[in-house]
Motif scaffolding. Sequence first.
Motif, mmCIF file in Angstrom:
data_model
loop_
_atom_site.group_PDB
_atom_site.id
_atom_site.type_symbol
_atom_site.label_atom_id
_atom_site.label_comp_id
_atom_site.label_asym_id
_atom_site.label_seq_id
_atom_site.Cartn_x
_atom_site.Cartn_y
_atom_site.Cartn_z
ATOM 1 N N PHE A 82 0.836 -1.211 0.000
ATOM 2 C CA PHE A 82 0.000 0.000 0.000
ATOM 3 C C PHE A 82 0.865 1.253 0.000
ATOM 4 C CE2 PHE A 82 -2.119 -3.361 2.336
ATOM 5 C CZ PHE A 82 -3.412 -3.340 1.853
ATOM 6 N N VAL A 83 0.248 2.360 -0.408
ATOM 7 C CA VAL A 83 0.895 3.661 -0.186
ATOM 8 C C VAL A 83 0.232 4.323 1.023
ATOM 9 C CG1 VAL A 83 1.399 5.958 -1.096
ATOM 10 C CG2 VAL A 83 1.356 3.996 -2.652
ATOM 11 N N VAL A 84 1.057 4.732 1.964
ATOM 12 C CA VAL A 84 0.573 5.485 3.124
ATOM 13 C C VAL A 84 1.192 6.877 3.039
ATOM 14 C CG1 VAL A 84 0.610 5.638 5.652
ATOM 15 C CG2 VAL A 84 0.315 3.412 4.553
ATOM 16 N N GLU A 85 0.393 7.871 3.386
ATOM 17 C CA GLU A 85 0.901 9.248 3.357
ATOM 18 C C GLU A 85 1.228 9.713 4.773
ATOM 19 O OE1 GLU A 85 -1.641 11.916 1.220
ATOM 20 O OE2 GLU A 85 -1.897 10.534 -0.465
ATOM 21 N N LYS A 86 2.196 10.617 4.836
ATOM 22 C CA LYS A 86 2.662 11.133 6.129
ATOM 23 C C LYS A 86 1.502 11.653 6.994
ATOM 24 C CE LYS A 86 6.321 14.196 7.778
ATOM 25 N NZ LYS A 86 7.364 15.143 7.342
ATOM 26 N N GLY A 87 0.534 12.297 6.339
ATOM 27 C CA GLY A 87 -0.543 12.926 7.088
ATOM 28 C C GLY A 87 -1.722 12.010 7.394
ATOM 29 N N ASP A 88 -1.657 10.748 7.021
ATOM 30 C CA ASP A 88 -2.794 9.855 7.269
ATOM 31 C C ASP A 88 -3.038 9.707 8.775
ATOM 32 O OD1 ASP A 88 -3.485 9.257 4.628
ATOM 33 O OD2 ASP A 88 -2.024 7.609 4.494
ATOM 34 N N GLU A 89 -4.338 9.757 9.142
ATOM 35 C CA GLU A 89 -4.674 9.609 10.555
ATOM 36 C C GLU A 89 -4.315 8.200 11.024
ATOM 37 O OE1 GLU A 89 -8.557 11.380 11.223
ATOM 38 O OE2 GLU A 89 -8.550 10.404 13.209
ATOM 39 N N GLY A 90 -3.744 8.102 12.210
ATOM 40 C CA GLY A 90 -3.366 6.787 12.732
ATOM 41 C C GLY A 90 -1.967 6.366 12.320
ATOM 42 N N PHE A 91 -1.279 7.240 11.561
ATOM 43 C CA PHE A 91 0.100 6.947 11.160
ATOM 44 C C PHE A 91 1.043 7.905 11.861
ATOM 45 C CE2 PHE A 91 3.604 7.910 8.042
ATOM 46 C CZ PHE A 91 4.309 6.734 8.267
ATOM 47 N N SER A 92 2.105 7.357 12.452
ATOM 48 C CA SER A 92 3.111 8.230 13.075
ATOM 49 C C SER A 92 4.476 7.556 12.988
ATOM 50 C CB SER A 92 2.751 8.510 14.542
ATOM 51 O OG SER A 92 2.657 7.284 15.244
ATOM 52 N N VAL A 93 5.513 8.318 13.311
ATOM 53 C CA VAL A 93 6.874 7.759 13.254
ATOM 54 C C VAL A 93 7.537 7.896 14.619
ATOM 55 C CG1 VAL A 93 7.136 8.281 10.793
ATOM 56 C CG2 VAL A 93 7.992 9.919 12.487
ATOM 57 N N GLY A 94 8.536 7.023 14.867
ATOM 58 C CA GLY A 94 9.220 7.017 16.159
ATOM 59 C C GLY A 94 10.427 7.939 16.192
ATOM 60 N N ALA A 95 11.217 7.787 17.250
ATOM 61 C CA ALA A 95 12.436 8.597 17.421
ATOM 62 C C ALA A 95 13.498 8.120 16.435
ATOM 63 C CB ALA A 95 12.942 8.455 18.853
ATOM 64 N N LYS A 96 14.451 9.003 16.147
ATOM 65 C CA LYS A 96 15.557 8.633 15.251
ATOM 66 C C LYS A 96 16.452 7.604 15.928
ATOM 67 C CE LYS A 96 17.397 12.700 14.141
ATOM 68 N NZ LYS A 96 18.259 13.718 13.553
ATOM 69 N N GLU A 97 16.816 6.546 15.189
ATOM 70 C CA GLU A 97 17.788 5.584 15.721
ATOM 71 C C GLU A 97 19.146 6.275 15.824
ATOM 72 O OE1 GLU A 97 16.858 2.643 16.702
ATOM 73 O OE2 GLU A 97 14.974 2.324 15.627
ATOM 74 N N LYS A 98 19.906 5.884 16.844
ATOM 75 C CA LYS A 98 21.279 6.423 16.989
ATOM 76 C C LYS A 98 22.214 5.436 16.309
ATOM 77 C CE LYS A 98 20.170 8.582 21.406
ATOM 78 N NZ LYS A 98 19.171 7.778 22.117
ATOM 79 N N LYS A 99 22.801 5.852 15.177
ATOM 80 C CA LYS A 99 23.497 4.895 14.321
ATOM 81 C C LYS A 99 25.005 5.166 14.233
ATOM 82 C CE LYS A 99 21.255 5.754 10.507
ATOM 83 N NZ LYS A 99 20.353 6.895 10.588
ATOM 84 N N LEU A 100 25.712 4.143 13.743
ATOM 85 C CA LEU A 100 27.165 4.229 13.524
ATOM 86 C C LEU A 100 27.489 5.194 12.378
ATOM 87 C CD1 LEU A 100 30.018 2.913 14.105
ATOM 88 C CD2 LEU A 100 29.445 1.275 12.308
ATOM 89 N N GLY A 101 26.680 5.153 11.333
ATOM 90 C CA GLY A 101 26.956 5.986 10.159
ATOM 91 C C GLY A 101 25.658 6.450 9.513
ATOM 92 N N ILE A 102 25.740 6.869 8.262
ATOM 93 C CA ILE A 102 24.630 7.486 7.513
ATOM 94 C C ILE A 102 23.731 8.305 8.452
ATOM 95 C CG2 ILE A 102 24.623 6.015 5.440
ATOM 96 C CD1 ILE A 102 22.129 4.558 6.829
ATOM 97 N N LYS A 103 24.394 9.140 9.245
ATOM 98 C CA LYS A 103 23.676 9.842 10.315
ATOM 99 C C LYS A 103 22.756 10.941 9.802
ATOM 100 C CE LYS A 103 27.114 8.795 13.770
ATOM 101 N NZ LYS A 103 27.484 9.063 15.142
ATOM 102 N N GLY A 104 23.010 11.421 8.580
ATOM 103 C CA GLY A 104 22.166 12.483 8.038
ATOM 104 C C GLY A 104 20.903 11.956 7.387
ATOM 105 N N SER A 105 20.737 10.647 7.411
ATOM 106 C CA SER A 105 19.514 10.040 6.874
ATOM 107 C C SER A 105 18.778 9.402 8.041
ATOM 108 C CB SER A 105 19.894 8.978 5.826
ATOM 109 O OG SER A 105 18.785 8.145 5.576
ATOM 110 N N PRO A 106 17.619 9.968 8.422
ATOM 111 C CA PRO A 106 16.948 9.446 9.605
ATOM 112 C C PRO A 106 16.400 8.026 9.397
ATOM 113 C CG PRO A 106 15.572 11.086 8.512
ATOM 114 C CD PRO A 106 16.899 11.092 7.815
ATOM 115 N N THR A 107 16.577 7.192 10.408
ATOM 116 C CA THR A 107 16.014 5.835 10.407
ATOM 117 C C THR A 107 15.057 5.778 11.589
ATOM 118 O OG1 THR A 107 18.159 5.042 9.646
ATOM 119 C CG2 THR A 107 16.602 3.380 10.442
#
Length: 374
Positions: free
Chosen positions: A173-198
């Motif tokens: 499916f395609v889900v949009e950022k603004g869809d109700e009931g959809f949210s994202v968590g905190a950024k993982e603290k990573k070893l590298g690729i730090k400028g790309s949020p996971t």
Amino acid sequence: MLRETVRALADDKIAPRAAEVDETGEFPWDVYKALVDADMHAVHIPEEYGGAGADALATVIVIEEVARACASSSLIPAVNKLGTVPLLLVGSEELKRHYLEPTARGEGMFSYGLSEPDAGSDAAAMRTTAVRDGDHYVLNGTKRWITNAGVSEYYTVMAVTDPAAGARGISAFVVEKGDEGFSVGAKEKKLGIKGSPTRELYFDNCRIPAWRMIGDEGTGFKTALATLDHTRITIAAQALGIAQGALDYALGYVKERKQFGKPVADFQGVQFMLADMAMKLEAARQLTYAAAGKSERAMHGERVDDLTFFSSACKCAASDAAMDITVDAVQLLGGYGYTSDFPVERMMRDAKITQIYEGTNQIQRVVMARQLLK
Ligand code: CAA
């Protein structure tokens, strides 16, 4: 010409930002804008949907050159491809128009939601569900390790629509950022690729219209794997770029750095290291370009039986090469290489992820062996 154009852009606008992006862990919106202005942010989108229409090899070259300067930034064109290939492969015309056009215009990025806390290598073990309710589906569950989550506007999400059917009961499916009931968590603290949020993705009775299903019900897992056949090649491209950046830096350094009264480049031990680094890189590059040719032909509907093998092989070979080459680049710089005053330690940390995501290199070997034994 394409390589020269992207390299000039990367040298001018991306490389000067790479250390800061790594240090602060902030998504480089200025780099995104520069890529959008140059039409390089989602370069693979066909012209009929307003994109630049780059073929798979051209896309590899763009990702390679951006990664040579900044691995985090190279995930902009790479993940935009990953998120949208499911639509390109099996999406309805309505879905393609609705989502590819704004992505091509740079109005939103596209992420890809397959993995879950307990479904990584065993992706078919996912538990996120999508239950039909009239003209809608209601999604519940959690996705994990989602690249560019939070900064992306659109998400391709795989979910179970028929729990009794195993891998054949998964739909996309395609889900949009603004869809109700959809949210994202905190950024993982990573070893590298730090400028790309996971981040994680959370679905809490997230209701989306049924027309946002990508392909037919029950085909989502196949679409997910068919997508990876095309996009593992882009991870190989990222690995090649990181490795090239490290090799180029090391080549410059060994000619400048003097010990025992001469440049360290004059020592045969150093020369052998440089030769091995360049040899591994070029071998991986040729395999990746061959895979890109196969990807392009498959995208145009040709049957390419060895695409799956080539895609896994180039991702595995290029990421293993990038790890070796970046470790050797740090070694060639000695103590300086171990500090963040020089870029090679960042490249070494960034290289590591290419052996892990879009399937660990152990999974790539499983995929290759299955193809050989079929
Ligand atoms: N293309 C299309 N269909 C395929 C396929 C392919 N390449 N490979 C397999 N299939 C089909 C099979 O034919 C089968 O269908 P049928 O039942 O109709 O025959 C179905 O898919 C299931 O296949 P398998 O039985 O082989 O599946 P499996 O459960 O054994 O899993 C696996 C195979 C290779 C291990 C797979 O789970 C895998 O690749 N795991 C790694 C997951 C992964 O790569 N995750 C990456 C996440 S994305 C990411 O990392 C992005 C990022 O951050 C940048």
